[in-house]
Structures are given as structure tokens and as C-alpha cells.
Design a protein around this motif. Structure first.
Motif, short mmCIF file in Angstrom:
data_model
loop_
_atom_site.label_atom_id
_atom_site.label_comp_id
_atom_site.label_asym_id
_atom_site.label_seq_id
_atom_site.Cartn_x
_atom_site.Cartn_y
_atom_site.Cartn_z
N ARG A 3 19.60 33.02 64.95
CA ARG A 3 20.73 32.12 64.90
C ARG A 3 22.02 32.81 64.52
O ARG A 3 23.07 32.55 65.05
CB ARG A 3 20.43 30.98 63.94
N ASN A 4 21.96 33.72 63.55
CA ASN A 4 23.14 34.50 63.19
C ASN A 4 22.66 35.75 62.45
O ASN A 4 21.46 35.93 62.23
CB ASN A 4 24.10 33.67 62.32
N LYS A 77 32.31 19.73 71.71
CA LYS A 77 31.87 20.55 70.57
C LYS A 77 30.40 20.95 70.72
O LYS A 77 30.02 22.10 70.50
CB LYS A 77 32.08 19.79 69.27
N ASP A 78 29.56 19.99 71.12
CA ASP A 78 28.14 20.27 71.26
C ASP A 78 27.86 21.18 72.46
O ASP A 78 26.96 22.02 72.42
CB ASP A 78 27.35 18.97 71.40
N ASN A 80 29.84 23.51 73.47
CA ASN A 80 30.24 24.84 73.01
C ASN A 80 29.18 25.43 72.07
O ASN A 80 28.89 26.64 72.12
CB ASN A 80 31.58 24.74 72.28
N LEU A 81 28.60 24.60 71.23
CA LEU A 81 27.58 25.06 70.27
C LEU A 81 26.29 25.49 70.97
O LEU A 81 25.70 26.51 70.62
CB LEU A 81 27.26 23.93 69.28
N THR A 82 25.85 24.70 71.94
CA THR A 82 24.52 24.91 72.53
C THR A 82 24.52 25.62 73.87
O THR A 82 23.49 26.16 74.28
CB THR A 82 23.84 23.54 72.74
N ARG A 108 20.33 19.93 68.50
CA ARG A 108 21.70 20.33 68.17
C ARG A 108 22.74 19.56 68.98
O ARG A 108 23.91 19.52 68.61
CB ARG A 108 21.87 21.83 68.41
#
Length: 259
Positions: A3-4, A77-78, A80-82, A108
Motif C-alpha cells: 500500500r505504501n 476522489k475514489d 483517483n484512489l483506486t 475503497r
């Protein structure tokens, strides 16, 4: 699958681990066995044989039918996140050599809730499975049920996906539900509860409303009443399977019903 680059703590026991370690463990805590939610793409990589996945309807994108305040911004937003256009990925591929249609919801993206596009993609997936005579496996991870920002357009997806599940059964095709992390509300009251076989990962929370719903009925409920372990003892699900074993178990089921 990391994830990071920073260490993070297990939500259940607090153990700290790096992303590489967590990826090696299939995103499962090596200390307490807490199964972290994973993305749809990651799930496909874990379950479908490499190089065999063909995605369905990747271009279909959610709109804002009611012009609901801030909904378009939240969708952006979602996305961009996923990297997804909607909260489900559908397609077909092989599981240890067995051709299978698959749908995977992604927690997510709007908490894995069901809007018009999720319902449409799942129904199209099942219809293609009927045409090609493929078994269907759907992974559900939803804490949001039907998406309120789409009103009745979202609610009707419960009936729509349920009808598609019945068509699968009438066609004599195997339909397996896999519940992961949590499956609640409209998703659990429709396609996620209608499989010939219902599997859950350990610790998955299952129900229609969350624990805060206790106050509305003014009754004390058993500890852990919404967990997979509670449900299997009462015949609500058929199996609890560790994530690391999921592909093997699914392949065994496909082999059995393929005979």
C-alpha cells in the motif's frame, strides 16, 4: 500489493509491519490473522491464473443521475484512489485451469456500495456466464449497501442482481459467493447471499446493519454475532477459508462441479 512504503499497524492487534511483509502474507496479519481488505485488482491477481484475465465492461462509468451534492467530487476522489471507474471489477479467467466468470467489489470505492453501474456490471457478467456456460465467483466487500446518492436507481439493483442470480441457477451453473472483510446492507440482502456456496474469510463481518443497530431493537445480542464464525455455526454460510487457501479451495469446488 504494497500500500505504501511506510510501516503500518494491524487494526486488530497493533502489530507493526512493512508493506513487503504484509504482501508476502496475502495482506493478512502474521500475528493475529486479521484479514485486511484488499483491492479488486489485487484480488484478481491472487485468484485468477496469470495472463488469463479478460475484463468486462471496463469503460462503463458511474454518473450522477440525481445531481446529488458533492457526489461527483466523491466519485472523482475514489477513482483517483483506486484507479477504478466503479466499485466492482468483472471479467473472466481461469482458476487453476478452470474457466470462470468473476466479479470483485472494492471496499475503497464508496465502501463497496452498490450503485447503478455496479448492478449493471454484475448482471452483464452473469449473463455472459450463461451464454458461455461458465461458473461464477463473486467476491463481496461492502459496508455501504445500496448507494443513497443514486436513490431508487440504486435500490432497484438489489432486485436486478437477485433476478440474475436466479437465471444462473435455472441455467444449472455454479455460483459461489465469497464474503471478505465485511458484507452488509443491500449487497448482503441481494446477490451476496444467493450463491450455491457461500464462503467467508476469517473474521468477516456479515449482516444487514452494523452493531449500532443494537440500540434500535433494545436487546442484548451475543458477542461476535455478526462474524463469519458466528454465522457458520448457524448455517448461514458454508465455509470459512483463509485467504492463502482461497484459490485452491475454489479450484477444488470448480473441479468437483465440473465432473
Amino acid at each position: 500489493m504494497a500500500r505504501n512504503a511506510q510501516k503500518s499497524g494491524c487494526p486488530a492487534c497493533g502489530m507493526m509491519f512493512g508493506p513487503e511483509e504484509l504482501a508476502r502474507e496475502y495482506e493478512v496479519c502474521p500475528k493475529c490473522n486479521y484479514h485486511c481488505p484488499i483491492g479488486a485488482q489485487e484480488r484478481v491477481e491472487l485468484i485468477i491464473d496469470a495472463g488469463t484475465f479478460v475484463e468486462y465492461d471496463a469503460e462503463v462509468e458511474t454518473t450522477d443521475p440525481l445531481n446529488f451534492p458533492q457526489y461527483s467530487k466523491k466519485l472523482a476522489k475514489d477513482r483517483n484512489l483506486t484507479g477504478l471507474k466503479e466499485s466492482v471489477v468483472t471479467g473472466e479467467g481461469s482458476i487453476n485451469g478452470y474457466p470462470t466468470a468473476i466479479g470483485v467489489t472494492d471496499y475503497r470505492f464508496r465502501m463497496g456500495s452498490m450503485g447503478s453501474v455496479m448492478g449493471e456490471k454484475l448482471v452483464r457478467c452473469m449473463e455472459r456466464a450463461i451464454e458461455k456456460k461458465l461458473p461464477v465467483v463473486i467476491f463481496s466487500s461492502s459496508g455501504g449497501g445500496a448507494r443513497m446518492q443514486e436513490g431508487m436507481v440504486s435500490l432497484m439493483q438489489m432486485a436486478k442482481t437477485s433476478a440474475a442470480c436466479m437465471k444462473l441457477k435455472k441455467a444449472g451453473l455454479l455460483y459461489i459467493d465469497v464474503l471478505s472483510f465485511q458484507s452488509f446492507a443491500g449487497v448482503m440482502a441481494s446477490f451476496a447471499a444467493l450463491g450455491n456456496i457461500i464462503i467467508a474469510e476469517p473474521g468477516t463481518r456479515i449482516g444487514f446493519t452494523g452493531e449500532r443497530g443494537r440500540s434500535s431493537i433494545k436487546q442484548e445480542l451475543p458477542e461476535g454475532f455478526q462474524t463469519a464464525e458466528f454465522m457458520i455455526d448457524r448455517g448461514m454460510i458454508d465455509m470459512i477459508v483463509e485467504r492463502k487457501d482461497m484459490k485452491t479451495v475454489l479450484a477444488d469446488l470448480l473441479e468437483f462441479f465440473h465432473r
